[in-house]
Scaffold this motif. Structure first.
Motif, PDB file in Angstrom:
ATOM      1  N   ALA A 179      18.759  13.107  -0.693  1.00 37.82           N
ATOM      2  CA  ALA A 179      19.931  13.478   0.107  1.00 37.82           C
ATOM      3  C   ALA A 179      19.593  13.617   1.586  1.00 37.82           C
ATOM      4  CB  ALA A 179      20.509  14.798  -0.404  1.00 37.82           C
ATOM      5  N   ILE A 180      18.319  13.534   1.929  1.00 39.87           N
ATOM      6  CA  ILE A 180      17.917  13.733   3.326  1.00 39.87           C
ATOM      7  C   ILE A 180      18.580  12.735   4.276  1.00 39.87           C
ATOM      8  CG2 ILE A 180      15.931  13.484   4.890  1.00 39.87           C
ATOM      9  CD1 ILE A 180      14.264  15.020   2.891  1.00 39.87           C
ATOM     10  N   PRO A 181      18.624  11.426   3.972  1.00 37.96           N
ATOM     11  CA  PRO A 181      19.224  10.489   4.948  1.00 37.96           C
ATOM     12  C   PRO A 181      20.672  10.805   5.289  1.00 37.96           C
ATOM     13  CG  PRO A 181      17.940   9.300   3.304  1.00 37.96           C
ATOM     14  CD  PRO A 181      18.022  10.714   2.831  1.00 37.96           C
ATOM     15  N   ILE A 182      21.515  11.027   4.280  1.00 38.04           N
ATOM     16  CA  ILE A 182      22.931  11.248   4.571  1.00 38.04           C
ATOM     17  C   ILE A 182      23.144  12.586   5.254  1.00 38.04           C
ATOM     18  CG2 ILE A 182      23.359  12.190   2.257  1.00 38.04           C
ATOM     19  CD1 ILE A 182      25.786  10.128   4.417  1.00 38.04           C
ATOM     20  N   VAL A 183      22.397  13.624   4.834  1.00 37.40           N
ATOM     21  CA  VAL A 183      22.535  14.927   5.489  1.00 37.40           C
ATOM     22  C   VAL A 183      22.082  14.850   6.937  1.00 37.40           C
ATOM     23  CG1 VAL A 183      21.670  17.299   5.500  1.00 37.40           C
ATOM     24  CG2 VAL A 183      22.360  16.246   3.346  1.00 37.40           C
ATOM     25  N   GLY A 184      20.952  14.204   7.184  1.00 33.63           N
ATOM     26  CA  GLY A 184      20.454  14.097   8.552  1.00 33.63           C
ATOM     27  C   GLY A 184      21.387  13.307   9.454  1.00 33.63           C
ATOM     28  N   LEU A 185      21.901  12.178   8.945  1.00 28.12           N
ATOM     29  CA  LEU A 185      22.784  11.339   9.764  1.00 28.12           C
ATOM     30  C   LEU A 185      24.065  12.074  10.131  1.00 28.12           C
ATOM     31  CD1 LEU A 185      23.577   8.629  11.020  1.00 28.12           C
ATOM     32  CD2 LEU A 185      24.440   7.933   8.758  1.00 28.12           C
ATOM     33  N   LEU A 186      24.718  12.671   9.154  1.00 35.76           N
ATOM     34  CA  LEU A 186      25.978  13.344   9.439  1.00 35.76           C
ATOM     35  C   LEU A 186      25.778  14.578  10.319  1.00 35.76           C
ATOM     36  CD1 LEU A 186      27.934  13.051   6.073  1.00 35.76           C
ATOM     37  CD2 LEU A 186      28.153  11.685   8.135  1.00 35.76           C
ATOM     38  N   SER A 187      24.699  15.310  10.116  1.00 40.16           N
ATOM     39  CA  SER A 187      24.436  16.477  10.966  1.00 40.16           C
ATOM     40  C   SER A 187      24.176  16.045  12.400  1.00 40.16           C
ATOM     41  CB  SER A 187      23.234  17.255  10.424  1.00 40.16           C
ATOM     42  OG  SER A 187      23.481  17.729   9.126  1.00 40.16           O
ATOM     43  N   PHE A 188      23.439  14.956  12.583  1.00 43.62           N
ATOM     44  CA  PHE A 188      23.186  14.427  13.922  1.00 43.62           C
ATOM     45  C   PHE A 188      24.493  14.039  14.610  1.00 43.62           C
ATOM     46  CE2 PHE A 188      22.067  11.034  16.898  1.00 43.62           C
ATOM     47  CZ  PHE A 188      21.000  11.596  17.577  1.00 43.62           C
ATOM     48  N   LEU A 189      25.374  13.371  13.874  1.00 46.33           N
ATOM     49  CA  LEU A 189      26.649  12.960  14.452  1.00 46.33           C
ATOM     50  C   LEU A 189      27.542  14.160  14.762  1.00 46.33           C
ATOM     51  CD1 LEU A 189      27.437   9.852  12.210  1.00 46.33           C
ATOM     52  CD2 LEU A 189      26.565   9.868  14.564  1.00 46.33           C
ATOM     53  N   ILE A 190      27.538  15.169  13.891  1.00 47.43           N
ATOM     54  CA  ILE A 190      28.339  16.364  14.148  1.00 47.43           C
ATOM     55  C   ILE A 190      27.836  17.076  15.398  1.00 47.43           C
ATOM     56  CG2 ILE A 190      28.818  18.701  13.293  1.00 47.43           C
ATOM     57  CD1 ILE A 190      30.598  16.617  12.066  1.00 47.43           C
ATOM     58  N   GLY A 191      26.515  17.134  15.573  1.00 51.64           N
ATOM     59  CA  GLY A 191      25.963  17.733  16.788  1.00 51.64           C
ATOM     60  C   GLY A 191      26.404  16.991  18.036  1.00 51.64           C
ATOM     61  N   MET A 192      26.436  15.678  17.965  1.00 51.15           N
ATOM     62  CA  MET A 192      26.893  14.876  19.106  1.00 51.15           C
ATOM     63  C   MET A 192      28.367  15.131  19.399  1.00 51.15           C
ATOM     64  SD  MET A 192      24.969  11.231  18.437  1.00 51.15           S
ATOM     65  CE  MET A 192      25.587  10.550  19.958  1.00 51.15           C
ATOM     66  N   VAL A 193      29.171  15.179  18.355  1.00 51.14           N
ATOM     67  CA  VAL A 193      30.602  15.412  18.550  1.00 51.14           C
ATOM     68  C   VAL A 193      30.839  16.787  19.161  1.00 51.14           C
ATOM     69  CG1 VAL A 193      32.791  15.732  17.339  1.00 51.14           C
ATOM     70  CG2 VAL A 193      31.297  13.835  16.718  1.00 51.14           C
ATOM     71  N   MET A 194      30.142  17.809  18.657  1.00 48.36           N
ATOM     72  CA  MET A 194      30.292  19.157  19.198  1.00 48.36           C
ATOM     73  C   MET A 194      29.934  19.192  20.681  1.00 48.36           C
ATOM     74  SD  MET A 194      31.385  21.473  17.034  1.00 48.36           S
ATOM     75  CE  MET A 194      30.763  22.928  17.854  1.00 48.36           C
ATOM     76  N   ALA A 195      28.838  18.533  21.040  1.00 48.23           N
ATOM     77  CA  ALA A 195      28.420  18.532  22.439  1.00 48.23           C
ATOM     78  C   ALA A 195      29.427  17.798  23.318  1.00 48.23           C
ATOM     79  CB  ALA A 195      27.041  17.880  22.564  1.00 48.23           C
ATOM     80  N   TYR A 196      29.928  16.681  22.848  1.00 48.06           N
ATOM     81  CA  TYR A 196      30.868  15.902  23.650  1.00 48.06           C
ATOM     82  C   TYR A 196      32.178  16.669  23.852  1.00 48.06           C
ATOM     83  CZ  TYR A 196      33.803  12.052  25.185  1.00 48.06           C
ATOM     84  OH  TYR A 196      34.659  11.258  25.900  1.00 48.06           O
TER      85      TYR A 196
END
Length: 385
Positions: A179-196
């Motif tokens: 589950a590491i790939p999907i969790v890491g990818l979505l968390s990375f994208l959520i962090g980007m969205v929050m920052a933007y």
């Protein structure tokens, strides 16, 4: 002691099946041909052909005694009618008869009896009342399952040799490592969205630096663990239900019990312990990826380089913020695993219930995760943490 009988008759637009006498082992030999005749003669099918609705009513007012053998015959009758597409109603089932039927059928919702409600506002109130009773009944059964699992876990702690460690490691790989790939990818994208999104608002007030505070607190305290739990509920919780449910359909669980194996020990505890161990690790990884995604977007949109970002993060984030998020992870993992296994064990011996209960397990898991997250927020607010 009256002979058990089964009579069929038309009642308006419905097919009424009148059960009378003693449906016990002593009368099973006379009832079996009657059930076989109902299937082969197609009485129900002729009723539908004559224009009636596909509704069957079980009339058990005159049913005096019911034992396990009779309940098996009643389950068989129910399945025959269900296979012919009938909607089955059991309006006046005695509590003891219904309990025995449910036990033999292997599912608490073998027949869900909804009384006829009125129209208008009164009908809505009655419907909500019965739905509430249904919810309370399901909650009691789930709590009883939790108690059973807890009792078994305590016994396993006393005798750890009974624990299936190989199975637990396998499920740790399935629920954690894969589950590491999907969790890491979505968390990375959520962090980007929050920052933007945060940057676009904070720039209006010249407070761009506070985007670091926003990302750090939201990811470490709430979003990291919540997003990970929801992903695992949809990925692993549903897999638990589908796997155990398929075993139930193939009668592998019945074979386990015949061999003297406890399904809770063999199937539930390895999955429960595996997910309880892996979800905190996945949450920690999700926190890191969320912060990295936020740092990258802050660097791109606000010019806050990663060194300044993490220096600011170190100033504003106290260890308590990180601990609060991590404390939730084992609780969420336990809820997801318990719901997934519970619904899997409730699957009936048909493929349709596997899909239905798999969907239900995902919905219930996500609901409980969000509910307990809200309760944690209230508790932490009361404790001023």
């Amino acid at each position: 002691m009256a002979d058990g009988r089964l009579q069929t008759e038309r009642d308006g637009t419905a097919l009424r099946l009148r059960l009378t006498g003693d449906w016990t082992l002593a009368h099973a030999s006379t009832l079996l041909p009657r059930l076989a005749g109902l299937a082969t003669a197609g009485l129900a099918g002729r009723h539908v052909a004559e224009g009636g609705e596909r509704k069957a009513v079980l009339d058990t007012d005159a049913l005096t005694r019911l034992d396990t053998a009779g309940a098996i015959l009643l389950v068989r009758l129910h399945r025959q009618l269900a296979d012919q597409g009938f909607e089955i109603d059991w309006p006046q089932a005695r509590r003891e008869h219904r309990a025995l039927f449910d036990y033999v059928a292997g599912s608490g919702d073998a027949i869900t009896v909804w009384p006829q409600t009125g129209s208008g506002l009164l009908g809505i109130v009655e419907y909500l009342g019965w739905q509430t009773l249904f919810f309370v009944r399901e909650a009691r059964r789930f709590i009883a399952f939790i108690g059973q699992v807890t009792e078994t876990a305590v016994l396993i702690a006393v005798r750890p040799g009974r624990m299936r460690f190989t199975s637990m490691v396998h499920h740790m790989e399935e629920t954690g490592l894969k589950a590491i790939p999907i969790v890491g990818l979505l968390s990375f994208l959520i962090g980007m969205v929050m920052a933007y999104q945060g940057a676009s608002q904070l720039q209006k007030f010249g407070a761009e630096i506070f985007v670091v505070d926003l990302i750090g607190i939201s990811v470490l305290r709430e979003l990291g663990v919540l997003l990970t739990a929801i992903l695992i509920a949809g990925r692993s919780g549903s897999a638990f239900t589908a796997q155990i449910g398929t075993m139930k359909v193939n009668e592998e669980i019945a074979a386990m019990r015949t061999l003297g194996l406890d399904p809770v020990v063999v199937l539930v505890l390895p999955r429960l312990f595996a997910l309880t161990l892996t979800l905190p690790v996945l949450t920690f990884f999700a926190d890191l990826m969320g912060l990295c995604g936020g740092a990258l977007m802050a660097w791109n949109t606000l010019g806050i380089d990663p060194v300044l970002f993490f220096n600011r993060l170190n100033e504003v984030i106290v260890p308590r913020t990180f601990v609060i998020g991590m404390v939730k992870a084992p609780v969420f993992a336990s809820l997801i695993a318990l719901v997934g296994c519970y619904e899997g064990l409730r699957v009936k011996r048909d493929a349709e219930s596997v899909g239905r209960l798999t969907t239900r397990s995902v919905v219930q898991s996500i609901f409980l995760v969000i509910l307990f997250d809200a309760l944690f927020s209230i508790l932490f607010n009361i404790l001023k943490v």
